[in-house]
Write a protein that holds these residues in place. Structure first.
Motif, short mmCIF file in Angstrom:
data_model
loop_
_atom_site.label_atom_id
_atom_site.label_comp_id
_atom_site.label_asym_id
_atom_site.label_seq_id
_atom_site.Cartn_x
_atom_site.Cartn_y
_atom_site.Cartn_z
N ALA A 86 0.01 16.87 -2.50
CA ALA A 86 0.66 16.06 -1.46
C ALA A 86 0.28 16.50 -0.06
O ALA A 86 0.33 15.70 0.87
N GLY A 87 -0.11 17.74 0.12
CA GLY A 87 -0.45 18.23 1.45
C GLY A 87 -1.93 18.13 1.80
O GLY A 87 -2.32 18.51 2.91
N TYR A 88 -2.75 17.65 0.91
CA TYR A 88 -4.19 17.56 1.20
C TYR A 88 -4.47 16.31 2.02
O TYR A 88 -4.36 15.18 1.52
N SER A 89 -4.84 16.51 3.27
CA SER A 89 -4.98 15.38 4.20
C SER A 89 -6.00 14.33 3.76
O SER A 89 -5.75 13.14 3.97
N ASP A 130 -8.67 -4.34 -0.40
CA ASP A 130 -7.89 -4.44 0.83
C ASP A 130 -8.43 -3.56 1.94
O ASP A 130 -7.96 -3.62 3.06
N GLY A 131 -9.41 -2.71 1.62
CA GLY A 131 -9.91 -1.73 2.59
C GLY A 131 -10.88 -2.33 3.57
O GLY A 131 -11.41 -3.43 3.39
N PRO A 132 -11.17 -1.59 4.66
CA PRO A 132 -12.06 -2.08 5.71
C PRO A 132 -13.49 -2.29 5.22
O PRO A 132 -14.17 -3.19 5.66
N THR A 133 -13.96 -1.48 4.26
CA THR A 133 -15.33 -1.66 3.80
C THR A 133 -15.49 -2.95 3.03
O THR A 133 -16.51 -3.61 3.12
N SER A 134 -14.47 -3.36 2.27
CA SER A 134 -14.59 -4.61 1.52
C SER A 134 -14.60 -5.80 2.47
O SER A 134 -15.31 -6.75 2.25
N HIS A 159 -6.63 8.76 2.97
CA HIS A 159 -7.59 7.81 2.38
C HIS A 159 -7.08 7.41 0.99
O HIS A 159 -7.27 8.13 0.01
N HIS A 160 -6.48 6.26 0.93
CA HIS A 160 -5.82 5.81 -0.29
C HIS A 160 -6.78 5.68 -1.47
O HIS A 160 -6.39 5.93 -2.60
N VAL A 161 -8.01 5.29 -1.21
CA VAL A 161 -8.97 5.14 -2.31
C VAL A 161 -9.31 6.52 -2.88
O VAL A 161 -9.46 6.66 -4.10
N GLU A 221 0.83 -1.20 0.00
CA GLU A 221 0.00 0.00 0.00
C GLU A 221 0.87 1.26 0.00
O GLU A 221 0.52 2.25 -0.62
N ARG A 222 1.99 1.22 0.69
CA ARG A 222 2.90 2.36 0.73
C ARG A 222 3.44 2.63 -0.68
O ARG A 222 3.49 3.77 -1.14
N THR A 223 3.82 1.58 -1.40
CA THR A 223 4.34 1.77 -2.75
C THR A 223 3.22 2.25 -3.69
O THR A 223 3.47 3.05 -4.59
N ALA A 224 2.00 1.77 -3.46
CA ALA A 224 0.86 2.19 -4.28
C ALA A 224 0.57 3.67 -4.06
O ALA A 224 0.40 4.41 -5.04
#
Length: 135
Positions: free
Chosen positions: A44-47, A123-127, A52-54, A28-31
């Motif tokens: 890059a600075g938008y939290s 891979d996310g919690p909702t799935s 939230h990777h998705v 996930e870090r590489t993604a």
């Protein structure tokens, strides 16, 4: 095989080489690093995108789609507009070839973003919650 071991399924040829296989350590870090690199630096600075990777994947998908549209317009208008700017015919032909190659590259990027987004969603919690509810 333990339940936490990475899967060894074959990846699509469109899977970005900069992103580790889903399920592997730090994938996930590489993604997210790869997805962030597709966006203008100011994002890059938008939290919300950082946390939230998705959302990051969705925004990268939109960004690449806009780039595809821009290159298509540039390609479609090159023969008509570049001569009026004083661009030599040989340069116009090279520019058209460049735009065509860029469209191919952007198409690969778009497919890669879609694959990474799908993997992040899987891979996310909702799935996981959805899968548990189906059982």
């Amino acid at each position: 095989m333990s339940p936490t071991a990475p899967t060894t399924t074959s990846l699509s040829p469109d899977w970005p080489c900069q992103v580790k296989s889903p399920g592997s350590r730090d994938w996930e870090r590489t993604a997210t690093r790869w997805l962030r690199d597709l966006l203008p630096a100011r994002y890059a600075g938008y939290s919300p995108l950082v946390r939230h990777h998705v959302l990051l994947a969705r925004h990268a998908q939109i960004q690449v789609q806009h780039e595809i549209r821009a290159v298509r317009v540039a390609l479609q208008t090159s023969r008509a507009e570049l001569p009026t700017l004083g661009v030599a015919p040989a340069v116009i032909e090279n520019t058209i070839r460049m735009y065509a190659m860029e469209l191919e590259q952007l198409g690969r990027l778009a497919r890669g973003v879609r694959l990474v987004m799908e993997a992040l969603m899987d891979d996310g919690p909702t799935s996981r919650r959805t899968t548990a509810q189906r059982r």
